[in-house]
Design a protein around this motif. Structure first.
Motif, PDB file in Angstrom:
ATOM      1  N   PRO A  83       0.832  -1.203   0.000  1.00  0.00           N
ATOM      2  CA  PRO A  83       0.000   0.000   0.000  1.00  0.00           C
ATOM      3  C   PRO A  83       0.868   1.255   0.000  1.00  0.00           C
ATOM      4  CG  PRO A  83      -0.781  -1.557   1.652  1.00  0.00           C
ATOM      5  CD  PRO A  83       0.539  -2.063   1.148  1.00  0.00           C
ATOM      6  N   SER A  84       0.470   2.229  -0.804  1.00  0.00           N
ATOM      7  CA  SER A  84       1.255   3.453  -0.896  1.00  0.00           C
ATOM      8  C   SER A  84       0.334   4.639  -1.150  1.00  0.00           C
ATOM      9  CB  SER A  84       2.289   3.354  -2.021  1.00  0.00           C
ATOM     10  OG  SER A  84       1.633   3.360  -3.277  1.00  0.00           O
ATOM     11  N   VAL A  85       0.928   5.809  -1.109  1.00  0.00           N
ATOM     12  CA  VAL A  85       0.215   7.046  -1.405  1.00  0.00           C
ATOM     13  C   VAL A  85       1.192   8.006  -2.079  1.00  0.00           C
ATOM     14  CG1 VAL A  85       0.664   8.055   0.884  1.00  0.00           C
ATOM     15  CG2 VAL A  85      -1.279   8.850  -0.438  1.00  0.00           C
ATOM     16  N   GLU A  86       0.701   8.733  -3.060  1.00  0.00           N
ATOM     17  CA  GLU A  86       1.439   9.831  -3.663  1.00  0.00           C
ATOM     18  C   GLU A  86       0.663  11.095  -3.365  1.00  0.00           C
ATOM     19  OE1 GLU A  86       2.461   9.266  -7.744  1.00  0.00           O
ATOM     20  OE2 GLU A  86       3.204   7.239  -7.393  1.00  0.00           O
ATOM     21  N   PHE A  87       1.363  12.213  -3.216  1.00  0.00           N
ATOM     22  CA  PHE A  87       0.671  13.440  -2.846  1.00  0.00           C
ATOM     23  C   PHE A  87       1.367  14.674  -3.392  1.00  0.00           C
ATOM     24  CE2 PHE A  87       3.509  12.250   0.646  1.00  0.00           C
ATOM     25  CZ  PHE A  87       4.230  13.415   0.891  1.00  0.00           C
ATOM     26  N   THR A  88       0.578  15.718  -3.547  1.00  0.00           N
ATOM     27  CA  THR A  88       1.102  17.061  -3.739  1.00  0.00           C
ATOM     28  C   THR A  88       0.785  17.804  -2.454  1.00  0.00           C
ATOM     29  OG1 THR A  88      -0.968  17.830  -4.743  1.00  0.00           O
ATOM     30  CG2 THR A  88       0.766  17.048  -6.243  1.00  0.00           C
ATOM     31  N   TRP A  89       1.534  18.856  -2.184  1.00  0.00           N
ATOM     32  CA  TRP A  89       1.281  19.590  -0.948  1.00  0.00           C
ATOM     33  C   TRP A  89       1.520  21.088  -1.144  1.00  0.00           C
ATOM     34  CZ3 TRP A  89       5.131  22.339   1.600  1.00  0.00           C
ATOM     35  CH2 TRP A  89       6.444  22.048   1.245  1.00  0.00           C
ATOM     36  N   ASP A  90       0.858  21.837  -0.294  1.00  0.00           N
ATOM     37  CA  ASP A  90       0.969  23.290  -0.257  1.00  0.00           C
ATOM     38  C   ASP A  90       1.078  23.654   1.211  1.00  0.00           C
ATOM     39  OD1 ASP A  90       0.913  25.847  -1.609  1.00  0.00           O
ATOM     40  OD2 ASP A  90      -1.066  26.142  -0.714  1.00  0.00           O
ATOM     41  N   GLY A  91       1.902  24.641   1.540  1.00  0.00           N
ATOM     42  CA  GLY A  91       2.041  24.955   2.950  1.00  0.00           C
ATOM     43  C   GLY A  91       2.932  26.136   3.238  1.00  0.00           C
ATOM     44  N   ASP A  92       3.602  26.025   4.374  1.00  0.00           N
ATOM     45  CA  ASP A  92       4.371  27.124   4.953  1.00  0.00           C
ATOM     46  C   ASP A  92       5.708  26.584   5.438  1.00  0.00           C
ATOM     47  OD1 ASP A  92       5.007  28.607   7.735  1.00  0.00           O
ATOM     48  OD2 ASP A  92       3.974  29.983   6.369  1.00  0.00           O
ATOM     49  N   ASP A  93       6.786  27.289   5.118  1.00  0.00           N
ATOM     50  CA  ASP A  93       8.121  26.935   5.586  1.00  0.00           C
ATOM     51  C   ASP A  93       8.683  28.140   6.335  1.00  0.00           C
ATOM     52  OD1 ASP A  93      10.711  26.137   6.053  1.00  0.00           O
ATOM     53  OD2 ASP A  93      11.219  25.788   3.954  1.00  0.00           O
ATOM     54  N   ASP A  94       8.513  28.150   7.650  1.00  0.00           N
ATOM     55  CA  ASP A  94       8.998  29.238   8.505  1.00  0.00           C
ATOM     56  C   ASP A  94       8.511  30.605   8.026  1.00  0.00           C
ATOM     57  OD1 ASP A  94      10.318  30.199  10.755  1.00  0.00           O
ATOM     58  OD2 ASP A  94      12.225  30.440   9.694  1.00  0.00           O
ATOM     59  N   GLY A  95       7.236  30.670   7.677  1.00  0.00           N
ATOM     60  CA  GLY A  95       6.628  31.933   7.262  1.00  0.00           C
ATOM     61  C   GLY A  95       6.605  32.179   5.770  1.00  0.00           C
ATOM     62  N   ASP A  96       7.306  31.364   5.007  1.00  0.00           N
ATOM     63  CA  ASP A  96       7.314  31.504   3.550  1.00  0.00           C
ATOM     64  C   ASP A  96       6.438  30.419   2.932  1.00  0.00           C
ATOM     65  OD1 ASP A  96       9.167  33.629   3.542  1.00  0.00           O
ATOM     66  OD2 ASP A  96      10.840  32.205   3.685  1.00  0.00           O
ATOM     67  N   ARG A  97       5.722  30.790   1.878  1.00  0.00           N
ATOM     68  CA  ARG A  97       4.896  29.805   1.182  1.00  0.00           C
ATOM     69  C   ARG A  97       5.803  28.725   0.584  1.00  0.00           C
ATOM     70  NH1 ARG A  97       0.807  30.203  -3.834  1.00  0.00           N
ATOM     71  NH2 ARG A  97      -0.128  28.186  -3.438  1.00  0.00           N
ATOM     72  N   ALA A  98       5.332  27.480   0.650  1.00  0.00           N
ATOM     73  CA  ALA A  98       6.089  26.346   0.120  1.00  0.00           C
ATOM     74  C   ALA A  98       5.107  25.353  -0.490  1.00  0.00           C
ATOM     75  CB  ALA A  98       6.895  25.677   1.224  1.00  0.00           C
TER      76      ALA A  98
END
Length: 109
Positions: free
Chosen positions: A58-73
């Motif tokens: 079993p596996s999963v692939e993903f895309t992600w959006d977020g925050d890296d120490d206050g910067d968008r990542a």
């Protein structure tokens, strides 16, 4: 078994455990609704996931959006359930670092 649930990140290729746990215990979580989130060092990400299989596991692939120490990542990644019950995977930052990871299932997660 599936990768659904909350996992404690216990090891990453680029950072030691003290750094990984900078904002609290590092984790990655996969939900049944194909979303998820993670936190390690000063990075928080929200994921769009697709379940699958890798080498029959079993596996999963993903895309992600977020925050890296206050910067968008943002970026992508994958994880696979290992035979010993642990999770191994890789997280990629768009135009940045990438790191392998190992995680163990959180009880009740």
């Amino acid at each position: 078994m599936s990768v659904t649930g909350r996992w404690r990140i216990v090891e990453m290729d680029l950072w030691d455990l003290e750094a990984i746990d900078l904002l609290g215990p590092a984790f990655i979580e996969f939900r049944r609704d194909r979303t998820g989130q993670f936190r390690f060092i000063a990075v928080e990400g929200w994921m769009d996931c697709a379940n699958g299989e890798r080498d029959g596991r079993p596996s999963v692939e993903f895309t992600w959006d977020g925050d890296d120490d206050g910067d968008r990542a943002s970026g992508r990644g994958w994880a696979v359930l290992e035979q010993d019950g642990s999770l191994s995977g890789h997280v990629y930052f768009h135009l940045g670092d990438d790191s392998g990871l190992r995680a163990v299932r959180v009880e009740g997660g």
